[in-house]
Enzyme design. Structure first.
Site, mmCIF file in Angstrom:
data_model
loop_
_atom_site.group_PDB
_atom_site.id
_atom_site.type_symbol
_atom_site.label_atom_id
_atom_site.label_comp_id
_atom_site.label_asym_id
_atom_site.label_seq_id
_atom_site.Cartn_x
_atom_site.Cartn_y
_atom_site.Cartn_z
ATOM 1 N N TRP A 1 0.839 -1.194 0.000
ATOM 2 C CA TRP A 1 0.000 0.000 0.000
ATOM 3 C C TRP A 1 0.875 1.245 0.000
ATOM 4 C CZ3 TRP A 1 0.381 -3.657 3.764
ATOM 5 C CH2 TRP A 1 0.606 -3.280 5.091
ATOM 6 N N ASP A 2 0.961 2.031 1.048
ATOM 7 C CA ASP A 2 1.695 3.308 1.006
ATOM 8 C C ASP A 2 3.063 3.124 0.350
ATOM 9 O OD1 ASP A 2 -0.475 3.948 2.524
ATOM 10 O OD2 ASP A 2 0.639 4.643 4.269
ATOM 11 N N ALA B 1 4.570 4.430 7.164
ATOM 12 C CA ALA B 1 5.099 5.145 6.000
ATOM 13 C C ALA B 1 6.139 6.214 6.349
ATOM 14 C CB ALA B 1 3.966 5.780 5.211
ATOM 15 N N ARG C 1 3.518 10.846 12.539
ATOM 16 C CA ARG C 1 4.065 9.863 11.607
ATOM 17 C C ARG C 1 4.303 10.474 10.223
ATOM 18 N NH1 ARG C 1 -1.481 7.572 12.472
ATOM 19 N NH2 ARG C 1 -2.767 8.044 10.652
ATOM 20 N N ASP C 2 4.699 9.610 9.290
ATOM 21 C CA ASP C 2 4.829 9.923 7.863
ATOM 22 C C ASP C 2 5.892 10.979 7.560
ATOM 23 O OD1 ASP C 2 2.720 8.183 7.741
ATOM 24 O OD2 ASP C 2 1.222 9.673 7.182
ATOM 25 N N GLU D 1 -2.627 13.135 6.209
ATOM 26 C CA GLU D 1 -1.668 12.045 6.070
ATOM 27 C C GLU D 1 -0.646 12.285 4.953
ATOM 28 O OE1 GLU D 1 -3.105 8.014 7.676
ATOM 29 O OE2 GLU D 1 -4.320 8.398 5.895
#
Length: 427
Positions: free
Chosen positions: A46-47, A116, A195-196, A268
């Site tokens: 996915w990501d 991610a 995150r990210d 996100e």
């Protein structure tokens, strides 16, 4: 737009702006169907993000380009994939056919699983930024999030392909401070985020930055945003950290670039494109993370300013850049935009499809084989987007997982891209 915010306030994505979100011909992609061949036969992915140079350009190593993806075994139910996510890397010479090189890290990465991030190739070394979710060897999954880096990866190529090896040096580089960025204990919203991480070097100033997803602390009863207290629980933000020395492992927190307090809980995978001295900030978000009273979609949203710390305004008035058709609202997610000559290309992953009116909650109640059948778990078709000032328009698509380099020509645009695929066949 102004060059810089001058009153100390952080730019906001307001409820008034988000209230104008609606699907249009310019923002809705075509229906997506399963590809003839998936990116990988053994894992769901996915990501996804590209290996990039310090200036943001796509890294090429002996003719190969590299992507990193979150992955999980295919036999696992799709809804459980985040609980075991590991980062794998894939390489390609043509941007269409991808070969899995294996997991990126050894067992020394932080977290019980990794979410991610981004990847920097600098002076022959790979720096892989990631989200450390939970704690290594924990018996029960926790959702504590920290931003980490694995440094020291080396790339080798031969007649058999490309490999990335350590030894990796792992380090937690950022944790929320409780002032600019909400700590988990402060959270009163439905989802906590820190995150990210996304590496970005400002071409105007040379400043070395990390963007990331976070939440703005909003103490209960304080109400500095002059909105319904229930809406304050939806407090997403795009965070910023700076490396004063340019060292890819040394970071200090700064004020957020953008806040969505009272509008949206999750901004996100933030990332940036600079074009014609304008700074384009992109994020992904879900329909269920908008505050009550707002109707948004699972979509790519974008904002533009005249500088990194400028007064961001939403693209297309509302922020909506690309979303799924109303008949297939969850077919793709986790978009990543990058420049290709005069266009913007946007990759994503093939998510839940053929739902026929089912909600995602409904899918979780289906038999396991039906949950698997309705989940793509591979790279989606790449969108081609025209960008002009504060307006965007989807103008075409490429095949599943086609990620061209700037020097590679794109197929001729078709007048009816929603009806005709890249190879001339109908969708």
């Amino acid at each position: 737009m102004t060059d810089e915010t001058t009153d100390g306030s952080t730019p906001r994505w307001t409820r008034e702006q988000a209230a104008t979100i609606e699907r249009t011909d310019a923002t809705v992609g075509p229906i997506v169907y399963p590809p003839e061949e998936e990116t990988d036969d053994e894992v769901h992915i996915w990501d996804t993000w590209l290996l990039r140079n310090r200036d943001g350009s796509i890294a090429e190593i002996d003719g190969y380009r590299v992507i990193f993806s979150l992955s999980a075994p295919k036999e696992l139910l799709p809804g459980k994939r985040h609980d075991v996510a590991t980062i794998r890397y894939f390489y390609s010479v043509d941007g269409k056919n991808w070969t899995c090189g294996g997991t990126a890290f050894d067992d020394n990465a932080f977290g019980s699983r990794q979410w991610a991030g981004s990847a920097l190739y600098d002076d022959g070394t790979v720096y892989l930024y990631y989200t450390a979710a939970g704690y290594r060897d924990e018996e029960e999954l926790s959702y504590h999030q920290r931003i980490a880096v694995g440094a020291g990866g080396t790339i080798d190529t031969d007649e058999d392909g490309l490999s990335i090896d350590g030894p990796w040096s792992h380090e937690i580089i950022l944790e929320p401070d409780g002032e600019y960025y909400e700590r988990e204990a402060q959270s009163r919203g439905m989802i906590y985020t820190f995150r990210d991480p996304w590496f970005f070097e400002d071409p105007a100033t040379g400043e070395t930055c990390l963007l990331f997803e976070a939440n703005t602390p909003v103490p209960e009863g304080d109400n500095p945003y002059d909105c319904d207290p229930v809406h304050e629980e939806f407090n997403g933000s795009v965070g910023l950290a700076v490396s004063e020395t340019g060292d890819p492992t040394d970071w200090d927190l700064r004020e957020p670039l953008l806040e969505g307090v009272c509008t949206n809980q999750e901004l996100e995978r933030p990332h940036m494109i600079v074009r014609d001295s304008s700074y384009y900030l992109f994020i992904s978000s879900h329909e269920h993370t908008f505050a009550p009273g707002l109707e948004g979609y699972d979509a790519l949203y974008g904002f533009v300013a005249d500088s990194l710390r400028g007064e961001y305004e939403p693209l297309n008035g509302s922020g909506l850049v690309a979303t799924n058709p109303a008949s297939a609202p969850f077919q793709t997610y986790s978009w990543l935009a990058y420049p290709h000559r005069e266009e913007i290309l946007v990759s994503s992953f093939f998510n839940y499809y053929d739902l026929r009116g089912l909600s995602l909650d409904d899918v979780a109640g289906l038999p396991p084989e039906e949950q698997q059948r309705r989940f793509g778990g591979t790279l989606a078709p790449t969108l081609r987007i025209e960008l002009s000032g504060a307006e965007t328009r989807i103008i075409g698509t490429l095949e599943h997982g086609h990620l061209p380099l700037p020097e590679e020509d794109l197929p001729k645009l078709l007048s009816e891209y929603r009806l005709t695929g890249e190879d001339g066949g109908e969708y």
